[in-house]
Scaffold this motif. Structure first.
Motif, PDB file in Angstrom:
ATOM      1  N   ALA A   1       0.833  -1.205   0.000  1.00  0.00           N
ATOM      2  CA  ALA A   1       0.000   0.000   0.000  1.00  0.00           C
ATOM      3  C   ALA A   1       0.866   1.254   0.000  1.00  0.00           C
ATOM      4  O   ALA A   1       0.613   2.199  -0.759  1.00  0.00           O
ATOM      5  N   PHE A   2       1.919   1.281   0.834  1.00  0.00           N
ATOM      6  CA  PHE A   2       2.759   2.481   0.917  1.00  0.00           C
ATOM      7  C   PHE A   2       3.450   2.785  -0.407  1.00  0.00           C
ATOM      8  O   PHE A   2       3.485   3.940  -0.847  1.00  0.00           O
ATOM      9  N   LEU A   3       4.006   1.761  -1.047  1.00  0.00           N
ATOM     10  CA  LEU A   3       4.707   1.992  -2.309  1.00  0.00           C
ATOM     11  C   LEU A   3       3.757   2.448  -3.417  1.00  0.00           C
ATOM     12  O   LEU A   3       4.208   2.984  -4.433  1.00  0.00           O
ATOM     13  N   SER A   4       2.451   2.253  -3.213  1.00  0.00           N
ATOM     14  CA  SER A   4       1.461   2.686  -4.203  1.00  0.00           C
ATOM     15  C   SER A   4       0.962   4.104  -3.962  1.00  0.00           C
ATOM     16  O   SER A   4       0.275   4.665  -4.815  1.00  0.00           O
ATOM     17  N   THR A   5       1.277   4.677  -2.804  1.00  0.00           N
ATOM     18  CA  THR A   5       0.853   6.054  -2.512  1.00  0.00           C
ATOM     19  C   THR A   5       1.688   7.035  -3.330  1.00  0.00           C
ATOM     20  O   THR A   5       2.777   6.699  -3.808  1.00  0.00           O
ATOM     21  N   PRO A   6       1.212   8.282  -3.496  1.00  0.00           N
ATOM     22  CA  PRO A   6       2.024   9.295  -4.169  1.00  0.00           C
ATOM     23  C   PRO A   6       3.395   9.467  -3.528  1.00  0.00           C
ATOM     24  O   PRO A   6       4.401   9.631  -4.221  1.00  0.00           O
TER      25      PRO A   6
ATOM     26  N   GLU B   1      -9.038  -0.460  -3.081  1.00  0.00           N
ATOM     27  CA  GLU B   1      -7.601  -0.191  -3.119  1.00  0.00           C
ATOM     28  C   GLU B   1      -7.327   1.302  -3.208  1.00  0.00           C
ATOM     29  O   GLU B   1      -6.460   1.828  -2.502  1.00  0.00           O
ATOM     30  N   ALA B   2      -8.040   2.002  -4.085  1.00  0.00           N
ATOM     31  CA  ALA B   2      -7.845   3.447  -4.214  1.00  0.00           C
ATOM     32  C   ALA B   2      -8.157   4.148  -2.900  1.00  0.00           C
ATOM     33  O   ALA B   2      -7.456   5.094  -2.492  1.00  0.00           O
ATOM     34  N   ASP B   3      -9.187   3.674  -2.206  1.00  0.00           N
ATOM     35  CA  ASP B   3      -9.574   4.280  -0.929  1.00  0.00           C
ATOM     36  C   ASP B   3      -8.511   4.058   0.139  1.00  0.00           C
ATOM     37  O   ASP B   3      -8.160   4.989   0.888  1.00  0.00           O
ATOM     38  N   VAL B   4      -7.972   2.831   0.217  1.00  0.00           N
ATOM     39  CA  VAL B   4      -6.990   2.545   1.268  1.00  0.00           C
ATOM     40  C   VAL B   4      -5.671   3.283   1.007  1.00  0.00           C
ATOM     41  O   VAL B   4      -4.988   3.730   1.940  1.00  0.00           O
ATOM     42  N   ILE B   5      -5.302   3.446  -0.261  1.00  0.00           N
ATOM     43  CA  ILE B   5      -4.090   4.208  -0.591  1.00  0.00           C
ATOM     44  C   ILE B   5      -4.258   5.671  -0.201  1.00  0.00           C
ATOM     45  O   ILE B   5      -3.349   6.292   0.364  1.00  0.00           O
ATOM     46  N   ASP B   6      -5.443   6.225  -0.470  1.00  0.00           N
ATOM     47  CA  ASP B   6      -5.723   7.609  -0.069  1.00  0.00           C
ATOM     48  C   ASP B   6      -5.692   7.748   1.448  1.00  0.00           C
ATOM     49  O   ASP B   6      -5.177   8.740   1.982  1.00  0.00           O
ATOM     50  N   ARG B   7      -6.254   6.752   2.149  1.00  0.00           N
ATOM     51  CA  ARG B   7      -6.273   6.816   3.616  1.00  0.00           C
ATOM     52  C   ARG B   7      -4.864   6.805   4.186  1.00  0.00           C
ATOM     53  O   ARG B   7      -4.568   7.533   5.143  1.00  0.00           O
ATOM     54  N   LEU B   8      -3.996   5.980   3.614  1.00  0.00           N
ATOM     55  CA  LEU B   8      -2.622   5.924   4.120  1.00  0.00           C
ATOM     56  C   LEU B   8      -1.890   7.231   3.834  1.00  0.00           C
ATOM     57  O   LEU B   8      -1.185   7.755   4.712  1.00  0.00           O
ATOM     58  N   GLU B   9      -2.056   7.765   2.639  1.00  0.00           N
ATOM     59  CA  GLU B   9      -1.416   9.044   2.318  1.00  0.00           C
ATOM     60  C   GLU B   9      -1.927  10.144   3.238  1.00  0.00           C
ATOM     61  O   GLU B   9      -1.135  10.942   3.770  1.00  0.00           O
TER      62      GLU B   9
END
Length: 431
Positions: free
Chosen positions: A128-133, A413-421
């Motif tokens: 997830a982290f590597l997929s964030t901006p 997936e898009a939601d969880v990546i946004d949440r982590l960012e």
């Protein structure tokens, strides 16, 4: 620089930072060495091969079969389940994929780094982290290459991952685990559905060596002088399907390709996403473009849920004609003039239509219908004459459900990546 500064500030605030690899790192990064690829002859023992960008597809299809005897060390290129596959060269450097049970069936190109993390929670959190901006920016900050961008194993291993509160880490990992499982089950089930669908179809006639050629009567040539369209095997497939009760495409669907347009691309938020033929097959479209309303009529290029699409311009021996289904998540998206739209008529199952176009019986017909002196083109007129197998509503319903699950997994997936960012940014605001 901004991404690196963020991670440094998170570390200064007390957040644990761990490198992806290296001493004390989360795992090991395997840089595969160049392997000689020898494609298998017909009937030779072989393994299916995926190129780097194939792994991003909903249902990756082999780019060819590699000879086991002629290509050494192929088994080492078949990723274990749980391996994170990282692109390491190309114009669109940065995207990564997770090797599930479906991907592990293939030999994956040596032009991808392999990241192995034993702990499942750490692995899914890193995915997830590597997929964030922020993660994507850190991946590409050390890229090299004067023509093509490159990423080394050390570059990936040196990326520092901020581990936020245990509750955040566990929540992110658990959600990503659900995404991975949903995709894996959908892929495997869709693969099985295609196999079950093909089992009820007449076998494809065996072909004679191409060097022996075949004979065509002059009166049968009509307006086509190219060879593939007159292949007797294609003709036999068409006859067998008609005898089984199959229908031509024009009887069950509307086919169309819009006109060319001027390209006025804009930033996200100022236009609609517009996909190319390759984007259609990708779970997360790489380098997706957005286009302005002044460039084209959105309504004419909008895809709509339940539409079967495929790239209709390219090389017939490659990805041209590989199908995808549009579900609600991309219903309002646009696609270029190079994309064929096949919209099923009333009471026709979109899932069944997908199964049809996934069979070799239909793929051979579509590819044979392509024409062009430089680039192969499939047009609506020729596509309308392609014969499809008889309808199977039950299998079609299941196939469409698989595509809907793909859509749901992408949304989560898009939601969880946004949440982590956002969680990282919120932590910085308190520093």
């Amino acid at each position: 620089m901004l991404a690196n500064e963020r991670v440094q500030m998170l570390g200064a605030s007390g957040v644990v930072l761990r490198t992806v690899g290296g001493d004390g790192g989360l795992g090991q990064v395997g840089a595969t060495s160049r392997t000689r690829r020898v494609y298998a002859a017909q009937g030779e023992e072989s393994l299916p091969y995926l190129r780097p960008y194939d792994v991003f597809d909903y249902l990756p299809q082999p780019a060819g079969q590699l000879s086991k005897s002629g290509s050494a060390g192929l088994e080492s290129l078949m990723p274990e389940v749980g391996t994170i596959l990282q692109t390491c060269s190309g114009r669109n450097l940065g995207p990564l994929a997770y090797a599930d049970e479906y991907i592990s069936q293939f030999v994956v190109s040596d032009d991808m780094l392999r990241l192995h993390i034993a702990d499942e929670t750490d692995r899914l959190y890193v995915l997830a982290f590597l997929s964030t901006p922020t993660g994507q920016a850190l991946l590409t900050r050390s890229k090299t290459g004067n023509v093509i961008d490159h990423l080394s194993a050390d570059d990936l291993a040196s990326v520092r991952v901020p581990f936020l509160d245990a509750q955040v880490v566990n929540d992110i990992a658990e959600t990503m685990g659900g995404v991975v499982k949903t995709r894996e089950r959908s892929r495997l089930r869709l693969q099985q559905l295609v196999r079950e669908f093909v089992e009820d179809l007449p076998p494809i006639p065996s072909s004679t060596p191409l060097r022996e050629g075949w004979t065509v009567r002059a009166t049968d040539l009509r307006s086509r002088l190219d060879v593939a369209v007159h292949d007797p095997i294609v003709g036999q497939i068409r006859s067998d399907l008609l005898a089984l009760g199959g229908k031509r495409v024009q009887e069950i669907a509307e086919t169309s390709m819009p006109n060319r347009y001027k390209r006025y691309y804009v930033d996200e938020g100022h236009g609609r996403p517009i996909m190319s033929g390759r984007h259609l097959l990708q779970m997360k479209p790489v380098n997706l473009q957005y286009i302005s309303a002044r460039a084209l009529d959105f309504e004419a290029y909008e895809l709509g849920a339940g539409t079967l699409v495929f790239g209709a311009r390219g090389r017939a021996e490659e990805r041209i004609s590989l199908p995808a289904l549009i579900t609600d998540d991309r219903a309002a998206w646009l696609a270029s003039h190079n994309v064929m739209r096949v919209r099923p008529k009333a009471n026709v199952s979109p899932g069944w239509l997908y199964l049809c176009f996934s069979t070799d019986h239909v793929q051979r017909q579509v590819k044979a219908s392509a024409f062009g002196s430089v680039v192969d083109v499939v047009d609506p007129v020729n596509l309308n004459e392609v014969v499809l197998p008889p309808m199977d509503e039950d299998l079609g319903h299941e196939a469409y459900e698989c595509w809907q699950k793909f859509a749901e997994a992408s949304r989560v997936e898009a939601d969880v990546i946004d949440r982590l960012e956002n969680a990282m940014l919120s932590r910085l605001e308190t520093v």
